[in-house]
Design a protein around this motif. Structure first.
Motif, PDB file in Angstrom:
ATOM      1  N   ASN A  88       0.795  -1.236   0.000  1.00 31.64           N
ATOM      2  CA  ASN A  88       0.000   0.000   0.000  1.00 31.64           C
ATOM      3  C   ASN A  88       0.823   1.279   0.000  1.00 31.64           C
ATOM      4  O   ASN A  88       0.438   2.282   0.603  1.00 31.64           O
ATOM      5  N   ASN A  89       1.957   1.279  -0.679  1.00 34.52           N
ATOM      6  CA  ASN A  89       2.791   2.471  -0.843  1.00 34.52           C
ATOM      7  C   ASN A  89       2.545   3.053  -2.227  1.00 34.52           C
ATOM      8  O   ASN A  89       2.213   2.332  -3.154  1.00 34.52           O
ATOM      9  N   LYS A  90       2.734   4.352  -2.371  1.00 38.06           N
ATOM     10  CA  LYS A  90       2.457   5.029  -3.640  1.00 38.06           C
ATOM     11  C   LYS A  90       3.590   5.963  -4.031  1.00 38.06           C
ATOM     12  O   LYS A  90       4.164   6.646  -3.188  1.00 38.06           O
ATOM     13  N   ALA A  91       3.856   6.014  -5.343  1.00 35.80           N
ATOM     14  CA  ALA A  91       4.833   6.953  -5.893  1.00 35.80           C
ATOM     15  C   ALA A  91       4.149   7.827  -6.929  1.00 35.80           C
ATOM     16  O   ALA A  91       3.456   7.324  -7.809  1.00 35.80           O
ATOM     17  N   GLY A  92       4.315   9.139  -6.804  1.00 35.12           N
ATOM     18  CA  GLY A  92       3.866  10.070  -7.831  1.00 35.12           C
ATOM     19  C   GLY A  92       2.507  10.687  -7.635  1.00 35.12           C
ATOM     20  O   GLY A  92       1.641  10.165  -6.955  1.00 35.12           O
ATOM     21  N   ASP A  93       2.361  11.845  -8.253  1.00 34.19           N
ATOM     22  CA  ASP A  93       1.108  12.572  -8.395  1.00 34.19           C
ATOM     23  C   ASP A  93       0.461  13.096  -7.126  1.00 34.19           C
ATOM     24  O   ASP A  93      -0.495  13.843  -7.210  1.00 34.19           O
ATOM     25  N   ASN A 146       5.739  11.831 -16.368  1.00 34.79           N
ATOM     26  CA  ASN A 146       5.874  10.459 -16.837  1.00 34.79           C
ATOM     27  C   ASN A 146       7.048   9.718 -16.223  1.00 34.79           C
ATOM     28  O   ASN A 146       7.528   8.756 -16.782  1.00 34.79           O
ATOM     29  N   ASP A 147       7.533  10.137 -15.080  1.00 34.96           N
ATOM     30  CA  ASP A 147       8.674   9.449 -14.472  1.00 34.96           C
ATOM     31  C   ASP A 147       8.470   9.197 -12.981  1.00 34.96           C
ATOM     32  O   ASP A 147       9.312   9.478 -12.165  1.00 34.96           O
ATOM     33  N   ARG A 148       7.326   8.659 -12.645  1.00 39.95           N
ATOM     34  CA  ARG A 148       7.012   8.339 -11.247  1.00 39.95           C
ATOM     35  C   ARG A 148       6.999   6.824 -11.119  1.00 39.95           C
ATOM     36  O   ARG A 148       6.047   6.167 -11.511  1.00 39.95           O
ATOM     37  N   ASP A 149       8.047   6.245 -10.573  1.00 45.71           N
ATOM     38  CA  ASP A 149       8.202   4.797 -10.551  1.00 45.71           C
ATOM     39  C   ASP A 149       8.423   4.284  -9.134  1.00 45.71           C
ATOM     40  O   ASP A 149       8.855   4.993  -8.256  1.00 45.71           O
ATOM     41  N   GLY A 150       8.148   2.991  -8.982  1.00 45.99           N
ATOM     42  CA  GLY A 150       8.483   2.299  -7.748  1.00 45.99           C
ATOM     43  C   GLY A 150       7.560   2.587  -6.598  1.00 45.99           C
ATOM     44  O   GLY A 150       7.967   3.164  -5.599  1.00 45.99           O
ATOM     45  N   GLY A 151       6.303   2.170  -6.702  1.00 42.88           N
ATOM     46  CA  GLY A 151       5.380   2.359  -5.592  1.00 42.88           C
ATOM     47  C   GLY A 151       5.866   1.687  -4.324  1.00 42.88           C
ATOM     48  O   GLY A 151       5.891   2.277  -3.259  1.00 42.88           O
ATOM     49  N   GLY A 152       6.264   0.417  -4.431  1.00 47.88           N
ATOM     50  CA  GLY A 152       6.802  -0.306  -3.278  1.00 47.88           C
ATOM     51  C   GLY A 152       8.185   0.177  -2.912  1.00 47.88           C
ATOM     52  O   GLY A 152       8.453   0.585  -1.792  1.00 47.88           O
ATOM     53  N   PHE A 153       9.102   0.110  -3.887  1.00 49.34           N
ATOM     54  CA  PHE A 153      10.432   0.681  -3.704  1.00 49.34           C
ATOM     55  C   PHE A 153      11.069   0.915  -5.058  1.00 49.34           C
ATOM     56  O   PHE A 153      10.658   0.342  -6.060  1.00 49.34           O
ATOM     57  N   PHE A 154      12.078   1.771  -5.068  1.00 50.06           N
ATOM     58  CA  PHE A 154      12.845   2.052  -6.280  1.00 50.06           C
ATOM     59  C   PHE A 154      14.311   1.894  -5.931  1.00 50.06           C
ATOM     60  O   PHE A 154      14.813   2.516  -5.000  1.00 50.06           O
ATOM     61  N   ASN A 155      14.993   1.024  -6.678  1.00 52.41           N
ATOM     62  CA  ASN A 155      16.391   0.725  -6.430  1.00 52.41           C
ATOM     63  C   ASN A 155      17.205   1.120  -7.655  1.00 52.41           C
ATOM     64  O   ASN A 155      16.854   0.748  -8.767  1.00 52.41           O
ATOM     65  N   GLY A 156      18.272   1.899  -7.474  1.00 53.87           N
ATOM     66  CA  GLY A 156      19.056   2.315  -8.623  1.00 53.87           C
ATOM     67  C   GLY A 156      20.473   2.718  -8.277  1.00 53.87           C
ATOM     68  O   GLY A 156      20.866   2.724  -7.108  1.00 53.87           O
ATOM     69  N   THR A 177       6.664 -10.202   1.047  1.00 52.42           N
ATOM     70  CA  THR A 177       5.372 -10.001   0.406  1.00 52.42           C
ATOM     71  C   THR A 177       5.352  -8.555  -0.073  1.00 52.42           C
ATOM     72  O   THR A 177       5.467  -7.634   0.731  1.00 52.42           O
ATOM     73  N   ILE A 178       5.240  -8.386  -1.387  1.00 51.43           N
ATOM     74  CA  ILE A 178       5.201  -7.048  -1.987  1.00 51.43           C
ATOM     75  C   ILE A 178       3.906  -6.973  -2.773  1.00 51.43           C
ATOM     76  O   ILE A 178       3.757  -7.648  -3.798  1.00 51.43           O
ATOM     77  N   GLU A 179       2.930  -6.177  -2.267  1.00 48.36           N
ATOM     78  CA  GLU A 179       1.623  -6.155  -2.931  1.00 48.36           C
ATOM     79  C   GLU A 179       0.895  -4.833  -2.704  1.00 48.36           C
ATOM     80  O   GLU A 179       1.169  -4.112  -1.755  1.00 48.36           O
ATOM     81  N   ASN A 180      -0.006  -4.541  -3.634  1.00 46.80           N
ATOM     82  CA  ASN A 180      -0.883  -3.365  -3.566  1.00 46.80           C
ATOM     83  C   ASN A 180      -0.128  -2.044  -3.486  1.00 46.80           C
ATOM     84  O   ASN A 180      -0.576  -1.098  -2.844  1.00 46.80           O
ATOM     85  N   ASN A 181       1.027  -1.968  -4.122  1.00 43.23           N
ATOM     86  CA  ASN A 181       1.775  -0.728  -4.235  1.00 43.23           C
ATOM     87  C   ASN A 181       1.462  -0.130  -5.595  1.00 43.23           C
ATOM     88  O   ASN A 181       1.050  -0.844  -6.504  1.00 43.23           O
ATOM     89  N   GLY A 182       1.665   1.170  -5.760  1.00 48.56           N
ATOM     90  CA  GLY A 182       1.326   1.751  -7.043  1.00 48.56           C
ATOM     91  C   GLY A 182       2.180   2.929  -7.446  1.00 48.56           C
ATOM     92  O   GLY A 182       2.629   3.712  -6.628  1.00 48.56           O
ATOM     93  N   SER A 183       2.386   3.001  -8.753  1.00 50.34           N
ATOM     94  CA  SER A 183       2.946   4.175  -9.374  1.00 50.34           C
ATOM     95  C   SER A 183       1.755   4.938  -9.930  1.00 50.34           C
ATOM     96  O   SER A 183       1.049   4.438 -10.800  1.00 50.34           O
ATOM     97  N   LEU A 184       1.484   6.103  -9.401  1.00 49.62           N
ATOM     98  CA  LEU A 184       0.230   6.790  -9.682  1.00 49.62           C
ATOM     99  C   LEU A 184       0.131   7.404 -11.073  1.00 49.62           C
ATOM    100  O   LEU A 184      -0.930   7.833 -11.465  1.00 49.62           O
TER     101      LEU A 184
END
Length: 181
Positions: free
Chosen positions: A134-139, A146-156, A167-174
């Motif tokens: 239930n984590n969200k990225a963007g908006d 157009n560059d909102r990524d990784g609702g759960g996490f972003f690794n780079g 368990t990684i679920e119900n996360n979103g890139s908005l």
């Protein structure tokens, strides 16, 4: 806690919460850097706000050892900011044993749950369980890009994330059609 003025600073929290804090820059709950070391046992980091990176906490060139860590409902509020739950970057380390819960966090850019970058390590390979939900990225800042990524996490940027029994679920890139829900 002004760890940027101290070298090799350490602190321990055994039980309790870090909650309801706001930072005008990085690390709403707390901010460590420059070889600081933090030990957390049975700690909840909840409902913190940052106008920079890492609303729950910000770790830059530091080490955090945690056992049973919960990071929930933290929010980054400025445009193009990352790591709603937390930000780990620049050769930093987060080690987690026991249970790790990352839920309900929001970032305006990358990494709703968390953001790891620049040769950092998030090591939950010895955790009993990891729940990222239930984590969200963007908006959330009202800006559509157009560059909102990784609702759960972003690794780079050469960062390493190791998770056990995850368990990684119900996360979103908005932003519609983006990567890494």
């Amino acid at each position: 806690f002004p760890t940027d003025e101290w070298q090799h600073v350490a602190f321990t929290i055994d039980g309790g919460s870090i909650s309801g804090n706001t930072a005008t820059e990085h690390g709403g709950g707390f901010h460590i850097q420059d070889n600081a070391r933090v030990n957390l046992t049975d700690v909840v980091i909840d409902n913190n706000t940052s106008f920079g990176e890492g609303a729950g906490f910000y770790n830059r060139f530091g080490v955090i050892d945690a056992h049973n860590l919960t990071v929930t409902n933290n929010a980054v509020r400025s445009s193009d900011r990352q790591g709603g739950g937390f930000w780990v970057a620049d050769h930093s380390v987060l080690n987690v044993t026991g249970d790790l819960v990352i839920s309900g966090n929001t970032a305006t850019h990358y990494g709703g749950g968390f953001r790891s970058a620049r040769s950092s390590i998030v090591d939950a390979s010895q955790a009993d369980s990891v729940i990222i939900t239930n984590n969200k990225a963007g908006d959330s800042d009202g800006i559509t890009r157009n560059d909102r990524d990784g609702g759960g996490f972003f690794n780079g940027e050469n960062a390493v994330v190791m998770l056990n029994n995850a368990t990684i679920e119900n996360n979103g890139s908005l932003t519609t059609g983006r990567r890494g829900g």
